[in-house]
Enzyme design. Structure first.
Site, PDB file in Angstrom:
ATOM      1  N   HIS A  77       1.007  -1.257  -0.044  1.00  0.00           N
ATOM      2  CA  HIS A  77       0.008  -0.209  -0.096  1.00  0.00           C
ATOM      3  C   HIS A  77       0.836   1.176   0.271  1.00  0.00           C
ATOM      4  CE1 HIS A  77      -4.186   1.836   0.964  1.00  0.00           C
ATOM      5  NE2 HIS A  77      -3.394   2.515   1.080  1.00  0.00           N
ATOM      6  N   ASP A  95       1.444   9.238  -5.806  1.00  0.00           N
ATOM      7  CA  ASP A  95       1.491  10.724  -5.453  1.00  0.00           C
ATOM      8  C   ASP A  95       1.700  11.237  -4.059  1.00  0.00           C
ATOM      9  OD1 ASP A  95      -0.760   9.784  -4.655  1.00  0.00           O
ATOM     10  OD2 ASP A  95      -2.003  11.255  -5.756  1.00  0.00           O
ATOM     11  N   GLY A 125      -9.846   7.660  -2.537  1.00  0.00           N
ATOM     12  CA  GLY A 125     -10.589   8.768  -2.322  1.00  0.00           C
ATOM     13  C   GLY A 125     -11.865   8.794  -1.327  1.00  0.00           C
ATOM     14  N   HIS A 181      -9.984   0.290  -0.772  1.00  0.00           N
ATOM     15  CA  HIS A 181      -9.830   1.136   0.283  1.00  0.00           C
ATOM     16  C   HIS A 181     -11.221   0.857   1.205  1.00  0.00           C
ATOM     17  CE1 HIS A 181      -6.186   3.256  -1.125  1.00  0.00           C
ATOM     18  NE2 HIS A 181      -6.262   3.963  -0.107  1.00  0.00           N
ATOM     19  N   GLU A 203     -11.345   2.772   6.787  1.00  0.00           N
ATOM     20  CA  GLU A 203     -10.670   3.961   7.013  1.00  0.00           C
ATOM     21  C   GLU A 203     -11.310   4.827   8.029  1.00  0.00           C
ATOM     22  OE1 GLU A 203      -6.892   6.547   5.509  1.00  0.00           O
ATOM     23  OE2 GLU A 203      -8.280   5.803   4.120  1.00  0.00           O
TER      24      GLU A 203
END
Length: 365
Positions: A24, A28, A185, A212, A215
């Site tokens: 992971h 960027d 995102g 994802h 979280e």
């Protein structure tokens, strides 16, 4: 947990030398501060600081601020400079070299190509530039005596509508280095099921994917990721909210709800990024991080450092933090490395060769 107790300096040295697996890592979010400055200068993009040290410190202050807006602000700068093949290839190459220098032998680099199309590049052109950089970095690392197995994970943004396009592009480059897919995102308000068409296409073509989840949102987000067929969970640590402890009876066994039971019983790997989780408020601290309880409950754990410029850490640093603040030891880190290798999106023959010739010898006591 390991019975090994040794000075942190000794443990850090051993961990730095040990072969590690990163699943992971956001391209960027892992730029070198010096590279960000140089790329920004090339296009006339203004940054808040003018030296690598000051810029890195600013990014980490933003990440530690407790404000989501502040946490996200540096991404506007990294995205701004990642709009040309030159910049994408350079950042990808450097990311491989940086991870190899930390003893990483298997890395999966994830990025959302749609974020680099503002300057006119297509998603496929972005992919080709990143893949060229990853391959160049791997060749350079091997020449330096630090061989590293590199794969790319194509991300789509949850809050956008380009996931099917991104999935098609990922499939078109699977023989060139793309090993998987992800959505990233905004988790709140944008469930994984919004991208069902993309995930159906990936399943039909047997390209594995992670999501994802767990979280910013709890077990319901994890359930959505599982429903679309995720092989792994990006972060995933809030699945612990589906575990009930024994109340006043300290001897009672924890009760796992349906989501937690599914994840643990099927050993769905969690891609845990400890430092990042404390920055986003997902976890209260390293000492109180959910990962230790999840480990003790028998969940499959892997460790990564997420956005390295934001966290200011390497995977070795993440491990040392867990050792210092949560009591983890050598045997724990060996196990999560073995689990990460097992969860990596690589073929079984290559996995077994890495296990026998690289990972096990490097983690021998």
């Amino acid at each position: 947990m390991s019975d090994l107790h040794e000075p942190t300096t000794d443990l850090r040295g051993r961990l730095a030398r040990a072969p590690k697996v990163v699943l992971h890592d956001h391209l960027d979010g892992g730029l070198r501060a010096s590279t960000l400055l140089e790329l920004a200068d090339e296009i006339g993009h203004e940054l808040p600081e003018s030296t690598p040290e000051a810029l890195a410190a600013w990014v980490q202050r933003q990440a530690d601020s407790g404000s989501l807006a502040a946490f996200l602000e540096p991404f506007s700068h990294t995205t701004a400079v990642l709009q040309t093949p030159h910049a994408l290839e350079r950042v990808a190459r450097e990311s491989v070299l940086d991870l190899a220098a930390d003893g990483v032998v298997v890395m999966e680099s994830r990025f959302a190509p749609e974020l680099s199309t503002a300057g006119g590049l297509s998603i496929e052109e972005v992919l080709d530039a990143v893949l060229a950089g990853l391959h160049a970095g791997a060749a350079e690392a091997a020449d330096a005596g630090r061989p590293i197995r590199v794969g790319a994970i194509v991300c789509a943004m949850r809050q956008a509508d380009r996931s099917l396009e991104a999935a098609r592009a990922a499939l078109s480059r699977r023989d060139a280095g793309v090993v998987g897919f992800d959505i990233a995102g905004l988790e709140i308000g944008f469930p994984a099921t919004d991208h069902a068409d993309a995930f159906a296409l990936l399943r039909e073509n047997l390209l594995p994917f992670t999501v994802h989840a767990g979280e910013a949102v709890g077990p319901e987000s994890v359930a959505q990721a599982l429903a679309v067929g995720a092989s792994r969970l990006g972060h995933g640590v809030r699945v612990l909210e589906d575990v009930t402890v024994g109340g006043d009876d300290a001897s009672a066994r924890p009760h796992l709800g349906r989501v937690a039971s599914y994840v643990r019983d099927r050993q769905v790997p969690l891609e845990v990024c400890p430092r990042s989780n404390t920055q986003t408020g997902t976890s209260p601290s390293i000492a109180g991080h959910q990962v230790t309880a999840l480990r003790d409950l028998g969940f499959t754990i892997t460790l990564s450092s997420d956005d390295r410029l934001w966290t200011g850490t390497t995977l070795t640093d993440e491990m040392v933090l867990l050792a210092e603040e949560a009591g983890w030891g050598w045997d724990d880190f060996r196990q999560v490395t073995l689990d990460a290798l097992d969860a990596a999106f690589i073929g079984q023959d290559e996995r077994m060769a890495l296990l026998e010739h690289v990972v096990l010898p490097g983690w021998a006591d």
